[in-house]
Scaffold this motif. Structure first.
Motif, PDB file in Angstrom:
ATOM      1  N   ASP A  18      -2.716 -11.855   4.739  1.00 20.29           N
ATOM      2  CA  ASP A  18      -4.248 -12.452   4.856  1.00 20.29           C
ATOM      3  C   ASP A  18      -5.018 -11.535   3.884  1.00 20.29           C
ATOM      4  O   ASP A  18      -4.739 -10.273   3.507  1.00 20.29           O
ATOM      5  CB  ASP A  18      -4.743 -12.190   6.069  1.00 20.29           C
ATOM      6  N   ASP A  19      -6.085 -12.243   3.178  1.00 18.44           N
ATOM      7  CA  ASP A  19      -6.977 -11.393   2.361  1.00 18.44           C
ATOM      8  C   ASP A  19      -7.408 -10.115   3.033  1.00 18.44           C
ATOM      9  O   ASP A  19      -7.932  -9.400   2.456  1.00 18.44           O
ATOM     10  CB  ASP A  19      -8.127 -12.306   1.898  1.00 18.44           C
ATOM     11  N   ARG A  20      -7.861 -10.363   4.284  1.00 19.44           N
ATOM     12  CA  ARG A  20      -8.342  -9.428   5.316  1.00 19.44           C
ATOM     13  C   ARG A  20      -7.408  -8.159   5.167  1.00 19.44           C
ATOM     14  O   ARG A  20      -8.104  -7.102   5.687  1.00 19.44           O
ATOM     15  CB  ARG A  20      -8.917 -10.079   6.313  1.00 19.44           C
ATOM     16  N   ASP A  21      -6.308  -8.392   5.028  1.00 20.45           N
ATOM     17  CA  ASP A  21      -5.162  -7.053   5.251  1.00 20.45           C
ATOM     18  C   ASP A  21      -4.692  -6.543   4.309  1.00 20.45           C
ATOM     19  O   ASP A  21      -4.242  -5.386   4.124  1.00 20.45           O
ATOM     20  CB  ASP A  21      -4.094  -7.802   6.099  1.00 20.45           C
ATOM     21  N   VAL A  22      -4.579  -7.430   2.931  1.00 22.86           N
ATOM     22  CA  VAL A  22      -3.876  -6.919   1.828  1.00 22.86           C
ATOM     23  C   VAL A  22      -4.242  -5.654   1.365  1.00 22.86           C
ATOM     24  O   VAL A  22      -3.357  -4.909   0.669  1.00 22.86           O
ATOM     25  CB  VAL A  22      -3.683  -8.090   0.592  1.00 22.86           C
ATOM     26  N   ILE A  23      -5.336  -5.328   1.136  1.00 21.34           N
ATOM     27  CA  ILE A  23      -5.775  -3.955   0.739  1.00 21.34           C
ATOM     28  C   ILE A  23      -5.448  -2.991   1.377  1.00 21.34           C
ATOM     29  O   ILE A  23      -4.808  -1.803   0.882  1.00 21.34           O
ATOM     30  CB  ILE A  23      -7.340  -3.781   0.127  1.00 21.34           C
ATOM     31  N   LYS A  24      -5.447  -2.963   2.635  1.00 21.77           N
ATOM     32  CA  LYS A  24      -5.206  -2.069   3.409  1.00 21.77           C
ATOM     33  C   LYS A  24      -3.621  -1.781   3.422  1.00 21.77           C
ATOM     34  O   LYS A  24      -3.174  -0.795   3.322  1.00 21.77           O
ATOM     35  CB  LYS A  24      -5.310  -2.334   4.959  1.00 21.77           C
ATOM     36  N   TYR A  25      -2.751  -3.026   3.195  1.00 24.17           N
ATOM     37  CA  TYR A  25      -1.178  -2.721   3.138  1.00 24.17           C
ATOM     38  C   TYR A  25      -1.077  -2.047   1.699  1.00 24.17           C
ATOM     39  O   TYR A  25      -0.166  -1.484   1.509  1.00 24.17           O
ATOM     40  CB  TYR A  25      -0.614  -4.182   3.137  1.00 24.17           C
ATOM     41  N   LEU A  26      -1.786  -2.440   0.660  1.00 22.07           N
ATOM     42  CA  LEU A  26      -1.531  -1.723  -0.697  1.00 22.07           C
ATOM     43  C   LEU A  26      -1.697  -0.309  -0.681  1.00 22.07           C
ATOM     44  O   LEU A  26      -0.863   0.354  -1.196  1.00 22.07           O
ATOM     45  CB  LEU A  26      -2.352  -2.357  -1.589  1.00 22.07           C
ATOM     46  N   LYS A  27      -2.537   0.105   0.198  1.00 25.60           N
ATOM     47  CA  LYS A  27      -2.848   1.565   0.275  1.00 25.60           C
ATOM     48  C   LYS A  27      -1.658   2.184   1.141  1.00 25.60           C
ATOM     49  O   LYS A  27      -1.196   3.180   0.920  1.00 25.60           O
ATOM     50  CB  LYS A  27      -4.126   1.757   1.330  1.00 25.60           C
ATOM     51  N   TYR A  28      -1.277   1.417   2.106  1.00 25.94           N
ATOM     52  CA  TYR A  28      -0.166   2.129   3.162  1.00 25.94           C
ATOM     53  C   TYR A  28       1.370   1.870   2.526  1.00 25.94           C
ATOM     54  O   TYR A  28       1.968   2.938   2.515  1.00 25.94           O
ATOM     55  CB  TYR A  28      -0.126   1.149   4.416  1.00 25.94           C
ATOM     56  N   PHE A  29       1.540   0.753   1.881  1.00 28.27           N
ATOM     57  CA  PHE A  29       3.075   0.575   1.468  1.00 28.27           C
ATOM     58  C   PHE A  29       3.199   0.649   0.066  1.00 28.27           C
ATOM     59  O   PHE A  29       4.339   0.382  -0.334  1.00 28.27           O
ATOM     60  CB  PHE A  29       3.334  -0.956   1.855  1.00 28.27           C
ATOM     61  N   THR A  30       2.380   0.906  -0.762  1.00 25.65           N
ATOM     62  CA  THR A  30       2.695   0.989  -2.405  1.00 25.65           C
ATOM     63  C   THR A  30       2.042   2.554  -2.782  1.00 25.65           C
ATOM     64  O   THR A  30       1.451   3.028  -2.295  1.00 25.65           O
ATOM     65  CB  THR A  30       2.112  -0.107  -3.017  1.00 25.65           C
ATOM     66  N   PHE A  31       2.544   2.667  -3.847  1.00 19.85           N
ATOM     67  CA  PHE A  31       2.257   4.103  -4.605  1.00 19.85           C
ATOM     68  C   PHE A  31       1.160   3.667  -5.923  1.00 19.85           C
ATOM     69  O   PHE A  31       1.122   4.487  -6.878  1.00 19.85           O
ATOM     70  CB  PHE A  31       3.520   4.533  -5.084  1.00 19.85           C
ATOM     71  N   LEU A  32       0.717   2.720  -5.656  1.00 24.70           N
ATOM     72  CA  LEU A  32      -0.459   2.238  -6.956  1.00 24.70           C
ATOM     73  C   LEU A  32      -1.428   3.345  -6.800  1.00 24.70           C
ATOM     74  O   LEU A  32      -1.839   3.938  -5.666  1.00 24.70           O
ATOM     75  CB  LEU A  32      -1.019   0.695  -6.720  1.00 24.70           C
ATOM     76  N   SER A  33      -2.116   3.491  -7.727  1.00 19.86           N
ATOM     77  CA  SER A  33      -3.507   4.378  -7.740  1.00 19.86           C
ATOM     78  C   SER A  33      -4.518   3.920  -7.158  1.00 19.86           C
ATOM     79  O   SER A  33      -4.728   2.687  -7.005  1.00 19.86           O
ATOM     80  CB  SER A  33      -3.813   4.738  -9.478  1.00 19.86           C
ATOM     81  N   HIS A  34      -5.509   4.908  -6.932  1.00 17.80           N
ATOM     82  CA  HIS A  34      -6.747   4.644  -6.466  1.00 17.80           C
ATOM     83  C   HIS A  34      -7.440   3.377  -7.302  1.00 17.80           C
ATOM     84  O   HIS A  34      -7.869   2.507  -6.888  1.00 17.80           O
ATOM     85  CB  HIS A  34      -7.823   5.849  -6.191  1.00 17.80           C
TER      86      HIS A  34
END
Length: 416
Positions: free
Chosen positions: A256-272
Motif C-alpha cells: 500500500d502507498d500508505r506503508d511503502v515508505i515505512k517499509y523502505l526505512k525498515y527493510f532497505t539500506f537506501l539513504s535518507h
C-alpha cells in the motif's frame, strides 16, 4: 550518523534502556550485540526478519553482531505471542531446523563482524541443581509474573517449562557478555520483559555498574491495522522453496502507498535522500509505484540476490505482456505457482478436444467459438485455427503447456 539516531529516523526503536549511555557507547567503540531466534521452523519469515535488519545495520556500522540460534531455548518453547503451550518438537527436528536457520543467517550476514552461535552448546551443560542454585535463586517469582510475556498467559495457564524461558534467555545474555563481550540484546517488542530480566540478572552477578543494554523494535502493523507479513496464502518465507523469489518480489511490489515508505526505512539500506525522494514520488505520481518497485528490488536482492530480482522482473513482464513463450521452465514454476493447474499426458491432441478435456472450456461449441474469436492463447501464441494440435513435448522442456483464455485467465497444464 550515530547508529541509534539512524534507527530512530527509521522508526525502528520501540523501547531502549539507558538511551543516553548507549548512544555515547556506540559513538566511542565497536560493541558486541546479539539477536536470537528459536528453531521452531526450518526457515525465517519476513516477520522474523525485522529485528535482524536492525542487527544488520549495527553490523554495517562496524559493530560485532552475534546471532543466537536457540537450540536450547527452542527445545522448551517461548511463551511470548502464544495463547497456549507450544507442542514440543523432537530434538531431531530441532537440529534439522538449526542447520537450515544457520545457513540462512550466514547467507544474509556474510562473514564480516558476525558470529553465529547455538545456545544448546552452553544451556545443555547446566545440570538441574546448578540451574536452581546459580540462576533460579536470582529470580523473584512475583517479578516474573509481572512480565507481560507471562502475565498474558496466566488466564489460560502456563507450564513451569515455559515459565522458565526468561531465565534461560537471561543466561544467554550473561554467557555472551562473559565470553563474547556482548553488551546489547535486541529483539521484538514482546521480548522486552525477557531482555530486561537478563539485565537484572547480570547486575546481580556482575555488579550494578555493568554496562548492558536492551533495545526492542516496534510491533509492525499495516495501515489498515492488520499484522504485517501475513497474507491470504500464509506467511512470506525467506526459503525460496516455501515462497518463490517471484512471489517474494510480488509481495513487496503490492504494498500500500500508505506503508511503502515505512517499509523502505525498515527493510532497505537506501539513504535518507533516496527514501525522501521516493516519498515525494508516492505523493506526486503514485500510479507509477516507483517506491514499491524499489522496495521489491532491494529486499529481494538482499534475501535472494540480484539474479532473483532479474528473474522476478522477467516473469512479471512476460505475464503482463502475455509473451510467456520467453519464460524458462523454472520461471514458469515460480510465476504460475498459484494459478489454476491441471495435469495432462504427453499425447498430441486437437485444440478443441484438449480445451474440453482440461475443462478450460465447458463444451466443444464454446471452445470452437473462443478459438474462432481469438480468445485462446497457447504458450503465448493466439490460436485461431480449429485444427491446431497441442504438442506438449515442444515447449518448456516438455513439462508444461500454458493456456490463456481472454486477457488474463491463465491455466498451467503440467505434463504427468
Amino acid at each position: 550518523m550515530n547508529i541509534i539516531d539512524e534507527l530512530k529516523w527509521r522508526g525502528a526503536i520501540n523501547q531502549m534502556s539507558d538511551e543516553k549511555e548507549l548512544h555515547s557507547l556506540v559513538e566511542q567503540k565497536s560493541i558486541g550485540l546479539y539477536c536470537g531466534v528459536d528453531p521452531t521452523g526450518d526457515s525465517l519469515h519476513i516477520g522474523h526478519l525485522i529485528p535482524f535488519m536492525m542487527l544488520k545495520r549495527f553490523q554495517m556500522a562496524g559493530h560485532r553482531a552475534h546471532i543466537v540460534i536457540g537450540g536450547g531455548t527452542g527445545s522448551i518453547g517461548d511463551p511470548s505471542g502464544k495463547k497456549a503451550e507450544r507442542v514440543l518438537q523432537s530434538m531431531e527436528q530441532i537440529h534439522h531446523n538449526e542447520e537450515k536457520l544457520t545457513a540462512q543467517m550466514k547467507h544474509l550476514f556474510g562473514k564480516d563482524n558476525i558470529t553465529v552461535v547455538n545456545n544448546y552448546d552452553w544451556l545443555s551443560k547446566i545440570d538441574l541443581l546448578r540451574f536452581l542454585r546459580d540462576y533460579g535463586k536470582l529470580f523473584n517469582v512475583n517479578t516474573m509474573l509481572g512480565k507481560e510475556v507471562v502475565a498474558s498467559r496466566l488466564e489460560v495457564g502456563i507450564s513451569f517449562t515455559e515459565f522458565t524461558y526468561q531465565i534461560l534467555q537471561s543466561i544467554d545474555f550473561y554467557h555472551l557478555l562473559k565470553n563474547n563481550d556482548v553488551q546489547l540484546q535486541i529483539g521484538g517488542a514482546d521480548q522486552w520483559g525477557n531482555i530486561t530480566a537478563g539485565i537484572d540478572m547480570i547486575h546481580k552477578l556482575s555488579g550494578s555498574d555493568k554496562k548492558v543494554f536492551a533495545l526492542t523494535i516496534p510491533l509492525m502493523l499495516k495501515a489498515d491495522g492488520t499484522k504485517f507479513g501475513k497474507t491470504a496464502g500464509g506467511a512470506i518465507w525467506l526459503d525460496p522453496e516455501k515462497t518463490t523469489p517471484y512471489e517474494f518480489y510480488q509481495f513487496w511490489l503490492n504494498q500500500d502507498d500508505r506503508d511503502v515508505i515505512k517499509y523502505l526505512k525498515y527493510f532497505t539500506f537506501l539513504s535518507h535522500e533516496e527514501i525522501n525522494e521516493l516519498a515525494e514520488k508516492v505523493k506526486s505520481c503514485p500510479e507509477k509505484r516507483e517506491a514499491q518497485r524499489r522496495l521489491a528490488e532491494e529486499v529481494t536482492a538482499f534475501v535472494h540476490g540480484e539474479k532473483a530480482v532479474e528473474q522476478a522482473e522477467h516473469i512479471s513482464r512476460a505475464l503482463f505482456s502475455g509473451d510467456v513463450k520467453q519464460l524458462t521452465a523454472t520461471e514458469i514454476e515460480q510465476g504460475f505457482k498459484n494459478m489454476p493447474t491441471i495435469e495432462i499426458t504427453n499425447d498430441t491432441k486437437n485444440i478443441i478436444e484438449w480445451l474440453v478435456d482440461t475443462k478450460i472450456e465447458k463444451s466443444k461449441r464454446q471452445a470452437r467459438e473462443d478459438v474462432t474469436n481469438g480468445a485462446i492463447y497457447i504458450n503465448g501464441e493466439r490460436i485461431r485455427n480449429l485444427d491446431f494440435v497441442i504438442e506438449p513435448q515442444n515447449n518448456f522442456d516438455g513439462k508444461f503447456v500454458i493456456a490463456r483464455r481472454g486477457k488474463k485467465k491463465y491455466y498451467l497444464a503440467k505434463v504427468k
